[in-house]
Design a protein around this motif. Structure first.
Motif, PDB file in Angstrom:
ATOM      1  N   SER A   9       0.743  -1.169   0.054  1.00 15.71           N
ATOM      2  CA  SER A   9       0.012   0.136  -0.008  1.00 15.71           C
ATOM      3  C   SER A   9       1.132   1.348   0.075  1.00 15.71           C
ATOM      4  O   SER A   9       2.018   1.243   0.595  1.00 15.71           O
ATOM      5  N   ASN A  10       0.306   2.312  -0.347  1.00 14.41           N
ATOM      6  CA  ASN A  10       0.856   3.519  -0.400  1.00 14.41           C
ATOM      7  C   ASN A  10       0.294   4.396   0.950  1.00 14.41           C
ATOM      8  O   ASN A  10      -0.521   4.172   1.414  1.00 14.41           O
ATOM      9  N   LEU A  11       1.253   5.245   1.424  1.00 16.13           N
ATOM     10  CA  LEU A  11       1.020   5.770   2.700  1.00 16.13           C
ATOM     11  C   LEU A  11      -0.435   6.588   2.583  1.00 16.13           C
ATOM     12  O   LEU A  11      -1.080   6.680   3.602  1.00 16.13           O
ATOM     13  N   ALA A  24       1.482  -3.929   4.215  1.00 15.97           N
ATOM     14  CA  ALA A  24       2.799  -3.674   3.735  1.00 15.97           C
ATOM     15  C   ALA A  24       2.838  -2.181   3.150  1.00 15.97           C
ATOM     16  O   ALA A  24       1.857  -1.806   2.241  1.00 15.97           O
ATOM     17  N   LEU A  25       3.792  -1.482   3.406  1.00 15.73           N
ATOM     18  CA  LEU A  25       4.000  -0.158   3.185  1.00 15.73           C
ATOM     19  C   LEU A  25       5.224   0.359   2.419  1.00 15.73           C
ATOM     20  O   LEU A  25       6.146  -0.397   2.857  1.00 15.73           O
ATOM     21  N   ARG A  26       5.335   0.878   1.492  1.00 11.00           N
ATOM     22  CA  ARG A  26       6.692   1.349   0.876  1.00 11.00           C
ATOM     23  C   ARG A  26       6.904   2.883   1.176  1.00 11.00           C
ATOM     24  O   ARG A  26       6.104   3.485   1.141  1.00 11.00           O
ATOM     25  N   GLY A  27       8.216   3.012   1.794  1.00 12.63           N
ATOM     26  CA  GLY A  27       8.760   4.269   2.158  1.00 12.63           C
ATOM     27  C   GLY A  27       9.966   4.190   2.602  1.00 12.63           C
ATOM     28  O   GLY A  27      10.762   3.284   2.612  1.00 12.63           O
ATOM     29  N   MET A  28      10.392   5.406   3.401  1.00 11.90           N
ATOM     30  CA  MET A  28      11.948   5.428   3.812  1.00 11.90           C
ATOM     31  C   MET A  28      11.689   5.948   5.201  1.00 11.90           C
ATOM     32  O   MET A  28      10.747   6.738   5.634  1.00 11.90           O
ATOM     33  N   PRO A  98      10.140   9.891  -2.581  1.00 13.60           N
ATOM     34  CA  PRO A  98       9.948  11.190  -3.292  1.00 13.60           C
ATOM     35  C   PRO A  98       9.190  10.717  -4.302  1.00 13.60           C
ATOM     36  O   PRO A  98       8.455  11.532  -5.028  1.00 13.60           O
ATOM     37  N   ASP A  99       9.550   9.612  -5.384  1.00 14.35           N
ATOM     38  CA  ASP A  99       8.624   9.382  -6.509  1.00 14.35           C
ATOM     39  C   ASP A  99       7.221   9.223  -6.402  1.00 14.35           C
ATOM     40  O   ASP A  99       6.367   9.202  -7.544  1.00 14.35           O
ATOM     41  N   GLU A 100       6.761   9.144  -5.086  1.00 12.14           N
ATOM     42  CA  GLU A 100       5.387   8.703  -4.965  1.00 12.14           C
ATOM     43  C   GLU A 100       4.411   9.839  -4.478  1.00 12.14           C
ATOM     44  O   GLU A 100       3.388  10.066  -4.318  1.00 12.14           O
ATOM     45  N   VAL A 101       5.307  11.136  -4.334  1.00  9.79           N
ATOM     46  CA  VAL A 101       4.472  12.221  -3.563  1.00  9.79           C
ATOM     47  C   VAL A 101       4.072  13.058  -4.996  1.00  9.79           C
ATOM     48  O   VAL A 101       4.975  13.233  -5.984  1.00  9.79           O
ATOM     49  N   PRO A 102       2.841  13.547  -5.062  1.00 15.96           N
ATOM     50  CA  PRO A 102       2.381  14.062  -6.077  1.00 15.96           C
ATOM     51  C   PRO A 102       2.997  15.728  -6.000  1.00 15.96           C
ATOM     52  O   PRO A 102       3.487  16.127  -5.000  1.00 15.96           O
ATOM     53  N   ALA A 103       3.118  16.234  -7.119  1.00 21.28           N
ATOM     54  CA  ALA A 103       4.115  17.305  -7.510  1.00 21.28           C
ATOM     55  C   ALA A 103       3.320  18.661  -6.426  1.00 21.28           C
ATOM     56  O   ALA A 103       2.121  18.648  -6.645  1.00 21.28           O
ATOM     57  N   PRO A 107       5.286  15.516   1.576  1.00 24.37           N
ATOM     58  CA  PRO A 107       5.128  13.792   1.719  1.00 24.37           C
ATOM     59  C   PRO A 107       4.508  13.489   3.238  1.00 24.37           C
ATOM     60  O   PRO A 107       4.386  14.101   3.929  1.00 24.37           O
ATOM     61  N   ALA A 108       3.445  12.466   2.928  1.00 27.25           N
ATOM     62  CA  ALA A 108       2.752  11.706   4.095  1.00 27.25           C
ATOM     63  C   ALA A 108       3.927  10.911   4.845  1.00 27.25           C
ATOM     64  O   ALA A 108       4.787  10.633   4.280  1.00 27.25           O
TER      65      ALA A 108
END
Length: 119
Positions: A9-11, A24-28, A98-103, A107-108
């Motif tokens: 999932s996305n945050l 499951a989350l993708r992030g840093m 950074p690639d998942e954050v809308p312009a 960032p969430a």
């Protein structure tokens, strides 16, 4: 330790419906706390007669024994820190990659807690 889960999932897609379920989350990781001892089993000892009692922690609350069954004294127990059982706990702040954050948006991020072998 789970890995290779089918759905990641996305945050921004987290919702209260998925509370208390494995996701499951993708992030840093942007921040983590030092390792904190988390009390799991409290060990109490009577100050008068030395009677020992172990109490399991329930939802973060310690139910201190009200009176001693041997000497019948009220509120005579003291917590023995060195004989209690602790688990490792760590706070981790996870942020969107950074690639998942809308312009133009911030960032969430979400705060999670890791326990025992995940620390």
């Amino acid at each position: 330790r789970p890995y290779n889960l089918r759905e990641v999932s996305n945050l921004r897609c987290l919702d209260p419906v998925r509370m208390d379920s494995l996701v499951a989350l993708r992030g840093m990781i942007v921040r983590s706390s030092p390792i904190i001892p988390d009390l799991k089993v409290a060990h109490f000892s009577c100050c008068i007669c030395g009677h020992d009692v172990q109490v399991t922690i329930d939802r973060g609350r310690i139910a201190e024994p009200p009176n001693c069954p041997q000497c019948k004294c009220r509120e005579s127990y003291s917590l023995m820190h060195n004989r209690s059982i602790y688990a490792d706990k760590q706070m981790v702040r996870l942020q969107e990659t950074p690639d998942e954050v809308p312009a133009g948006q911030t960032p969430a991020s979400v705060v999670t807690f890791c326990f025992d072998d995940l620390v």
